[in-house]
Structure formats: C-alpha cells, structure tokens
Design a protein around this motif. Structure first.
Motif, short mmCIF file in Angstrom:
data_model
loop_
_atom_site.label_atom_id
_atom_site.label_comp_id
_atom_site.label_asym_id
_atom_site.label_seq_id
_atom_site.Cartn_x
_atom_site.Cartn_y
_atom_site.Cartn_z
N ARG A 80 32.11 0.50 1.79
CA ARG A 80 33.40 -0.15 1.53
C ARG A 80 33.15 -1.60 1.13
NH1 ARG A 80 37.66 2.90 4.21
NH2 ARG A 80 39.05 1.47 3.14
N VAL A 81 33.80 -2.02 0.06
CA VAL A 81 33.73 -3.41 -0.40
C VAL A 81 35.16 -3.89 -0.59
CG1 VAL A 81 33.05 -4.89 -2.34
CG2 VAL A 81 31.49 -3.11 -1.53
N TYR A 82 35.43 -5.10 -0.15
CA TYR A 82 36.77 -5.65 -0.24
C TYR A 82 36.74 -6.85 -1.18
CZ TYR A 82 37.11 -2.66 3.78
OH TYR A 82 37.05 -1.58 4.62
N LYS A 83 37.76 -6.94 -2.03
CA LYS A 83 37.77 -8.01 -3.04
C LYS A 83 39.15 -8.65 -3.13
CE LYS A 83 38.76 -5.25 -7.19
NZ LYS A 83 39.94 -5.94 -7.64
N GLN A 84 39.15 -9.86 -3.70
CA GLN A 84 40.40 -10.58 -3.92
C GLN A 84 40.51 -11.07 -5.35
OE1 GLN A 84 40.22 -13.48 -0.71
NE2 GLN A 84 41.62 -12.20 0.45
N HIS A 85 39.57 -10.69 -6.20
CA HIS A 85 39.56 -11.10 -7.60
C HIS A 85 39.44 -9.85 -8.47
CE1 HIS A 85 39.19 -15.24 -6.30
NE2 HIS A 85 38.22 -14.83 -5.48
N ASN A 86 39.64 -9.99 -9.77
CA ASN A 86 39.57 -8.82 -10.64
C ASN A 86 38.19 -8.16 -10.63
OD1 ASN A 86 42.23 -9.19 -11.34
ND2 ASN A 86 41.79 -10.14 -13.29
N SER A 87 37.14 -8.94 -10.75
CA SER A 87 35.79 -8.39 -10.73
C SER A 87 35.41 -7.95 -9.33
CB SER A 87 34.79 -9.43 -11.22
OG SER A 87 33.47 -8.97 -10.99
N SER A 88 34.85 -6.78 -9.23
CA SER A 88 34.38 -6.27 -7.94
C SER A 88 33.16 -7.02 -7.43
CB SER A 88 34.05 -4.78 -8.07
OG SER A 88 35.20 -4.05 -8.40
N PHE A 89 32.58 -7.87 -8.27
CA PHE A 89 31.39 -8.64 -7.89
C PHE A 89 31.71 -10.01 -7.32
CE2 PHE A 89 29.71 -5.55 -10.85
CZ PHE A 89 28.48 -5.22 -10.31
N GLU A 90 32.83 -10.60 -7.69
CA GLU A 90 33.14 -11.98 -7.32
C GLU A 90 33.49 -12.11 -5.84
OE1 GLU A 90 32.65 -14.70 -9.13
OE2 GLU A 90 31.94 -13.39 -10.75
N GLN A 91 32.67 -12.86 -5.13
CA GLN A 91 32.87 -13.16 -3.72
C GLN A 91 33.03 -11.89 -2.87
OE1 GLN A 91 36.13 -15.98 -3.72
NE2 GLN A 91 34.78 -17.65 -4.29
N THR A 92 32.18 -10.89 -3.16
CA THR A 92 32.16 -9.64 -2.39
C THR A 92 30.73 -9.33 -1.97
OG1 THR A 92 31.74 -8.08 -4.20
CG2 THR A 92 34.06 -8.74 -3.83
N THR A 93 30.60 -8.25 -1.24
CA THR A 93 29.27 -7.78 -0.80
C THR A 93 28.68 -6.75 -1.76
OG1 THR A 93 30.30 -6.03 0.52
CG2 THR A 93 29.87 -8.15 1.63
N LEU A 94 29.32 -6.54 -2.91
CA LEU A 94 28.90 -5.45 -3.81
C LEU A 94 27.44 -5.58 -4.24
CD1 LEU A 94 29.42 -2.88 -5.37
CD2 LEU A 94 30.42 -4.27 -7.20
N GLU A 95 27.03 -6.74 -4.71
CA GLU A 95 25.64 -6.86 -5.18
C GLU A 95 24.64 -6.61 -4.07
OE1 GLU A 95 24.14 -9.32 -8.70
OE2 GLU A 95 25.84 -10.46 -7.90
N ALA A 96 24.93 -7.07 -2.87
CA ALA A 96 24.03 -6.82 -1.74
C ALA A 96 23.97 -5.33 -1.43
CB ALA A 96 24.49 -7.61 -0.52
N GLU A 97 25.09 -4.65 -1.48
CA GLU A 97 25.13 -3.20 -1.22
C GLU A 97 24.33 -2.44 -2.28
OE1 GLU A 97 26.15 -1.92 1.45
OE2 GLU A 97 27.71 -3.21 2.26
N LEU A 98 24.47 -2.83 -3.53
CA LEU A 98 23.71 -2.18 -4.60
C LEU A 98 22.21 -2.44 -4.45
CD1 LEU A 98 26.11 -3.09 -7.54
CD2 LEU A 98 25.80 -0.81 -6.55
N ALA A 99 21.86 -3.68 -4.16
CA ALA A 99 20.44 -4.05 -4.00
C ALA A 99 19.81 -3.31 -2.83
CB ALA A 99 20.32 -5.56 -3.83
N ALA A 100 20.54 -3.18 -1.74
CA ALA A 100 20.00 -2.50 -0.56
C ALA A 100 19.67 -1.04 -0.84
CB ALA A 100 21.01 -2.59 0.59
N ARG A 101 20.30 -0.47 -1.84
CA ARG A 101 20.10 0.94 -2.19
C ARG A 101 19.27 1.11 -3.47
NH1 ARG A 101 24.12 -0.31 0.63
NH2 ARG A 101 24.82 1.04 2.32
N GLY A 102 18.81 0.03 -4.03
CA GLY A 102 18.00 0.09 -5.25
C GLY A 102 18.75 0.60 -6.45
N VAL A 103 20.04 0.31 -6.53
CA VAL A 103 20.87 0.81 -7.63
C VAL A 103 20.67 -0.04 -8.88
CG1 VAL A 103 23.26 1.14 -8.41
CG2 VAL A 103 22.59 1.83 -6.09
N ALA A 104 20.41 0.64 -9.99
CA ALA A 104 20.29 -0.02 -11.29
C ALA A 104 21.35 0.46 -12.26
CB ALA A 104 18.90 0.25 -11.87
#
Length: 184
Positions: A80-104
């Motif tokens: 689960r990732v929670y956001k407050q901006h249009n991009s799912s990447f801005e000020q969220t945990t998304l990049e860390a979640e992707l990196a932890a799983r080796g997602v490219a």
C-alpha cells in the motif's frame, strides 16, 4: 540523466480506483473488469501488486469516498502506498517499495487518465523504469476545458494510449497493451 533500472522484475501498480475518484466517470465496468483480470494474473504469477491511494481535503483518508471501489480489494500481502499529489512517486514510499523488490518494470492501470495516470507514467519513465500501460485498464473523466469545449473520457484514454508508445527515453521501453495481452 535518470538511473536506468536493471533487472527484469515487474510490479502491477493500481492507482486511485477509489469510490470518490471514479464517482463521476460514468460506466467503468469494462475497465474494472480489465483491472481485476490484471490483478488475478499478477497474483497467479507471483508479481507484486502495489495499490496507490490518494487522499487530500476533498478525499479524506478513511472516508467512504477514499475507499477502493468494491470490486477491488488489496490483500494483506499487497503493498500500500499513500499519496497526496498526482504522481504516485512524489513524497511517497513508492520508489523504496519498488527498489526493495528489485522492480525495473511497472505495469500501470487505474484512475484518472488525465491526471494521476499520466503523471505517474511520466514519472516512472523519468526515474528509469520500463513502463507498460494497460490500455483498457485506465479510467478517464470527461474534461470541461472552460472554453466551451468538453473532451469526452474515451477521447482522453485514446489520446494517451496513442501518445505513450511514442515517448522516447534513453534505455527505457514503454508500451500500451490490453489486459488480456499481459505476459508476466
């Protein structure tokens, strides 16, 4: 220059298919069927599923409007990732979640095409991810331009499906496929 993500792990990213977000989108049953199909296929293949959920003053966390539409339900093991901006990447945990799983490679679906899907797609490519948009799995709302013109939802979806494959970023691949064509 962006980091080019290495590896071949994929993740399914479902953005903002929330009651209050899609309320004015009309009949979205077909798109919901395609998103549900993609979720089922990802689960069967052991692909991580990431649910991105928006909240702000108009969509307060925990409210009825903030909830996922009833046919979609994250499971306990989903991310689960929670956001407050249009991009799912801005000020969220998304990049860390992707990196932890080796997602490219990100497979993207959800709502709303003209805002959060578009912003997330561009952000993914700018950050070095390969991107697949589920062309029949994103939801748009009609847009009143304020100039006496209305752009219908299906035109917004068609435009983005046509434009995305033509975007060029060094070392990245991006494409649009139907949910039924997804291969994990």
């Amino acid at each position: 220059m962006a980091t080019i993500r290495t590896g071949n792990r994929s993740a399914l990213l479902i953005v903002d298919v929330q009651v209050g977000v899609v309320a004015a989108a009309g009949d979205i049953s077909r798109q919901l069927d395609h998103i549900t199909f993609a979720v089922r296929r990802a689960r069967d293949a052991g692909v991580p599923i990431i649910w991105v959920q928006h909240d702000d003053e108009e969509l307060p966390r925990g409210s009825a409007e903030w909830q996922w539409v009833p046919v979609l339900a994250p499971q306990v093991d989903d991310i689960r990732v929670y956001k407050q901006h249009n991009s799912s990447f801005e000020q969220t945990t998304l990049e860390a979640e992707l990196a932890a799983r080796g997602v490219a490679h990100i497979v993207l679906c959800g709502a709303v095409t003209g805002w959060c899907i578009r912003a997330t797609a561009y952000a993914a490519l700018e950050r070095g991810y390969d991107l697949t948009l589920i062309g029949d799995g994103h939801i748009a709302k009609r847009l009143d331009t304020g100039e006496g013109t209305v752009v219908e939802a299906d035109a917004i979806v068609r435009e983005f499906n046509a434009v995305l494959p033509w975007l060029s970023y060094p070392g990245r691949r991006n494409r649009v496929v139907a949910a039924a064509e997804l291969v994990w």
